[in-house]
Design a protein around this motif. Sequence first.
Motif, PDB file in Angstrom:
ATOM      1  N   ASP A 106      46.137  44.922  49.474  1.00 60.90           N
ATOM      2  CA  ASP A 106      44.920  45.532  49.472  1.00 60.90           C
ATOM      3  C   ASP A 106      45.051  46.508  48.058  1.00 60.90           C
ATOM      4  O   ASP A 106      45.917  47.289  47.986  1.00 60.90           O
ATOM      5  CB  ASP A 106      44.613  46.352  50.691  1.00 60.90           C
ATOM      6  CG  ASP A 106      43.236  47.054  50.531  1.00 60.90           C
ATOM      7  OD1 ASP A 106      42.549  46.827  49.725  1.00 60.90           O
ATOM      8  OD2 ASP A 106      43.034  47.695  51.506  1.00 60.90           O
ATOM      9  N   HIS A 169      44.737  53.924  54.678  1.00 62.72           N
ATOM     10  CA  HIS A 169      45.099  53.223  55.834  1.00 62.72           C
ATOM     11  C   HIS A 169      46.517  52.505  55.882  1.00 62.72           C
ATOM     12  O   HIS A 169      46.883  52.116  54.898  1.00 62.72           O
ATOM     13  CB  HIS A 169      43.919  52.326  56.323  1.00 62.72           C
ATOM     14  CG  HIS A 169      43.621  51.319  55.263  1.00 62.72           C
ATOM     15  ND1 HIS A 169      44.061  49.993  55.036  1.00 62.72           N
ATOM     16  CD2 HIS A 169      42.885  51.482  54.269  1.00 62.72           C
ATOM     17  CE1 HIS A 169      43.813  49.536  54.167  1.00 62.72           C
ATOM     18  NE2 HIS A 169      42.834  50.262  53.552  1.00 62.72           N
ATOM     19  N   ALA A 200      48.052  51.748  52.422  1.00 68.01           N
ATOM     20  CA  ALA A 200      46.941  51.546  51.444  1.00 68.01           C
ATOM     21  C   ALA A 200      46.561  52.881  51.013  1.00 68.01           C
ATOM     22  O   ALA A 200      45.688  53.433  51.841  1.00 68.01           O
ATOM     23  CB  ALA A 200      45.609  50.744  51.774  1.00 68.01           C
ATOM     24  N   GLU A 202      44.202  55.171  48.584  1.00 66.32           N
ATOM     25  CA  GLU A 202      43.193  54.992  47.880  1.00 66.32           C
ATOM     26  C   GLU A 202      42.021  56.011  47.859  1.00 66.32           C
ATOM     27  O   GLU A 202      41.284  56.199  48.434  1.00 66.32           O
ATOM     28  CB  GLU A 202      42.338  53.908  48.415  1.00 66.32           C
ATOM     29  CG  GLU A 202      42.092  54.009  50.067  1.00 66.32           C
ATOM     30  CD  GLU A 202      41.067  52.588  50.427  1.00 66.32           C
ATOM     31  OE1 GLU A 202      40.494  52.321  49.781  1.00 66.32           O
ATOM     32  OE2 GLU A 202      41.562  52.058  51.723  1.00 66.32           O
ATOM     33  N   GLU A 233      43.270  52.141  44.123  1.00 65.28           N
ATOM     34  CA  GLU A 233      44.006  51.917  45.484  1.00 65.28           C
ATOM     35  C   GLU A 233      45.378  50.876  45.126  1.00 65.28           C
ATOM     36  O   GLU A 233      45.044  50.215  44.303  1.00 65.28           O
ATOM     37  CB  GLU A 233      43.363  51.095  46.412  1.00 65.28           C
ATOM     38  CG  GLU A 233      43.995  50.879  47.769  1.00 65.28           C
ATOM     39  CD  GLU A 233      42.900  49.978  48.592  1.00 65.28           C
ATOM     40  OE1 GLU A 233      42.194  49.100  48.129  1.00 65.28           O
ATOM     41  OE2 GLU A 233      43.274  50.215  49.887  1.00 65.28           O
TER      42      GLU A 233
END
Length: 250
Positions: A106, A169, A200, A202, A233
């Motif tokens: 991600d 997350h 992740a 971000e 991110e």
Amino acid sequence: MIVLKTSKELVLMKEACKISAEALRLAGEMVKPGVATEEIDRLVSKVIKQHGATPVFLGYKGFPAATCISINNEVIHGIPSKKRVIQEGDLVSIDLGASKNGYVGDNAATFAAGSICPEAKRLSETTREALYAGISKAVAGGRVGDISAAIQDYCETRGYSLVRDYTGHGVGKKLHEDPSVPNFGTAGRGARLTPGMTLAIEPMVNQGGYEVNVLGDDWTVVTADGKLSAHFEHTVAITANGPVILTKED
Ligand code: MG
């Protein structure tokens, strides 16, 4: 529950992250005045599939595209569209994920369309730097709050605010795993950072206040005051040797 990954799993996850990074780079190269956001989405989808991977955003909770493309006052979750044509001076945030081998990568970045105003440039650069300030605290033995506080301090001392309603997350077999990684908080608080955790990180940084609204499409998040927002991110692994950014092409 926080799921730790073995070193074998991290190798598998790296593949998905590498594909995500390539797709994001190519998406960024398409950010130019006159390009519809849907064209960028189509390219991202193609690149991800060419690698035998899956665009993980497509169909996630019903999201209709492979990428989220959010322009200017849009913070996150903008829906690509044929009708949405990028204009000179736009600040274009692109977020995308790829899944391969059962693992997800991600990543997101904000790109400038043509020449942007100095305020937009400063916001975007600060957001990118805040991401790295956060990553530098993604160290085994520390706490999630160390990452949060580093991001918050970096941005607030420069006059910006951090979105509260959406956070970073955990990421791994699923796009969203525990723990939540807020972009605001207190150092020394929160879950213990442990080797094998994959996060992740971000920052979503607003030029004005941190309040946001969701538009009538039920997806697009915009700043409540209409001011600009930027978003960067990376997917990062906590290791015994420090943070490793997985969403890189090397
Ligand atoms: Mg994310």
